[in-house]
Design a protein around this motif. Structure first.
Motif, PDB file in Angstrom:
ATOM      1  N   UNK A  21       0.675  -1.011  -0.141  1.00 49.09           N
ATOM      2  CA  UNK A  21      -0.282  -0.170   0.038  1.00 49.09           C
ATOM      3  C   UNK A  21       0.862   1.400  -0.093  1.00 49.09           C
ATOM      4  N   UNK A  22      -0.005   2.466   0.037  1.00 47.13           N
ATOM      5  CA  UNK A  22       0.908   3.651   0.013  1.00 47.13           C
ATOM      6  C   UNK A  22       0.150   4.549   0.857  1.00 47.13           C
ATOM      7  N   UNK A  23       0.791   5.749   1.346  1.00 50.21           N
ATOM      8  CA  UNK A  23      -0.010   6.815   1.937  1.00 50.21           C
ATOM      9  C   UNK A  23       1.376   7.742   2.310  1.00 50.21           C
ATOM     10  N   UNK A  24       0.856   9.075   2.742  1.00 46.89           N
ATOM     11  CA  UNK A  24       1.913   9.966   3.016  1.00 46.89           C
ATOM     12  C   UNK A  24       3.230  10.131   2.236  1.00 46.89           C
ATOM     13  N   UNK A  25       3.083   9.873   1.091  1.00 52.76           N
ATOM     14  CA  UNK A  25       4.234   9.944   0.001  1.00 52.76           C
ATOM     15  C   UNK A  25       5.204   8.882   0.134  1.00 52.76           C
ATOM     16  N   UNK A  26       4.690   7.723   0.814  1.00 50.65           N
ATOM     17  CA  UNK A  26       5.536   6.547   0.583  1.00 50.65           C
ATOM     18  C   UNK A  26       4.682   5.331   0.374  1.00 50.65           C
ATOM     19  N   UNK A  27       5.206   4.425  -0.184  1.00 48.84           N
ATOM     20  CA  UNK A  27       4.851   3.074  -0.608  1.00 48.84           C
ATOM     21  C   UNK A  27       5.514   1.994   0.018  1.00 48.84           C
ATOM     22  N   UNK A  28       4.684   1.037   0.499  1.00 48.48           N
ATOM     23  CA  UNK A  28       5.332  -0.084   1.525  1.00 48.48           C
ATOM     24  C   UNK A  28       5.353  -1.205   0.427  1.00 48.48           C
ATOM     25  N   UNK A  29       6.414  -2.034   0.450  1.00 42.19           N
ATOM     26  CA  UNK A  29       6.821  -3.019  -0.245  1.00 42.19           C
ATOM     27  C   UNK A  29       6.982  -4.243   0.655  1.00 42.19           C
ATOM     28  N   UNK A  30       6.672  -5.542   0.594  1.00 48.25           N
ATOM     29  CA  UNK A  30       7.195  -6.602   1.297  1.00 48.25           C
ATOM     30  C   UNK A  30       8.042  -7.616   0.750  1.00 48.25           C
ATOM     31  N   UNK A  31       9.154  -7.618   1.245  1.00 51.70           N
ATOM     32  CA  UNK A  31       9.946  -8.922   0.595  1.00 51.70           C
ATOM     33  C   UNK A  31      10.128 -10.073   1.517  1.00 51.70           C
ATOM     34  N   UNK A  32       9.407 -11.321   1.064  1.00 55.43           N
ATOM     35  CA  UNK A  32       9.585 -12.285   1.975  1.00 55.43           C
ATOM     36  C   UNK A  32      10.766 -13.278   1.410  1.00 55.43           C
ATOM     37  N   UNK A  42       9.962 -11.985   6.715  1.00 55.92           N
ATOM     38  CA  UNK A  42       9.425 -10.793   5.830  1.00 55.92           C
ATOM     39  C   UNK A  42      10.286  -9.391   6.478  1.00 55.92           C
ATOM     40  N   UNK A  43      10.709  -8.821   5.226  1.00 57.21           N
ATOM     41  CA  UNK A  43      11.332  -7.588   5.450  1.00 57.21           C
ATOM     42  C   UNK A  43      10.650  -6.608   4.759  1.00 57.21           C
ATOM     43  N   UNK A  44      10.011  -5.506   5.718  1.00 60.00           N
ATOM     44  CA  UNK A  44       9.046  -4.384   5.237  1.00 60.00           C
ATOM     45  C   UNK A  44       9.890  -3.043   4.724  1.00 60.00           C
ATOM     46  N   UNK A  45       9.936  -2.732   3.366  1.00 56.40           N
ATOM     47  CA  UNK A  45      10.625  -1.560   2.852  1.00 56.40           C
ATOM     48  C   UNK A  45       9.523  -0.408   2.954  1.00 56.40           C
ATOM     49  N   UNK A  46       9.887   0.854   3.346  1.00 51.94           N
ATOM     50  CA  UNK A  46       9.088   1.965   2.856  1.00 51.94           C
ATOM     51  C   UNK A  46       9.625   2.739   2.084  1.00 51.94           C
ATOM     52  N   UNK A  47       9.357   3.160   1.038  1.00 59.03           N
ATOM     53  CA  UNK A  47      10.113   3.635   0.007  1.00 59.03           C
ATOM     54  C   UNK A  47       9.277   5.144  -0.568  1.00 59.03           C
ATOM     55  N   UNK A  48      10.030   6.283  -0.329  1.00 59.56           N
ATOM     56  CA  UNK A  48       9.209   7.372  -0.898  1.00 59.56           C
ATOM     57  C   UNK A  48       8.877   7.252  -2.324  1.00 59.56           C
TER      58      UNK A  48
END
Length: 63
Positions: A21-32, A42-48
């Protein structure tokens, strides 16, 4: 188990990626990461969304 993001000696046997998902100018991507003899990690990345660097590297949010 170790994570290749930290340049560990061990590497996962396989991995999958999903958009969370995304919000507040960032997207969240999950790498399993799937380990040969262990459970997945699971490693969660928050990318602008503006293309700058990843700002967060975390575990899954608490329920």
């Amino acid at each position: 188990m170790a994570d290749p993001v930290f340049r560990a000696q061990n590497t996962p046997a396989d991995r999958s990626v999903r958009y969370e998902g995304s919000g507040a100018g960032h997207a969240t991507v999950v790498v399993t990461e799937y380990w040969g003899a262990g459970s997945p990690t699971e490693v969660w990345y928050r990318a602008p969304l503006d293309g700058s660097r990843i700002s967060d590297l975390t575990g899954p949010p608490s329920a």
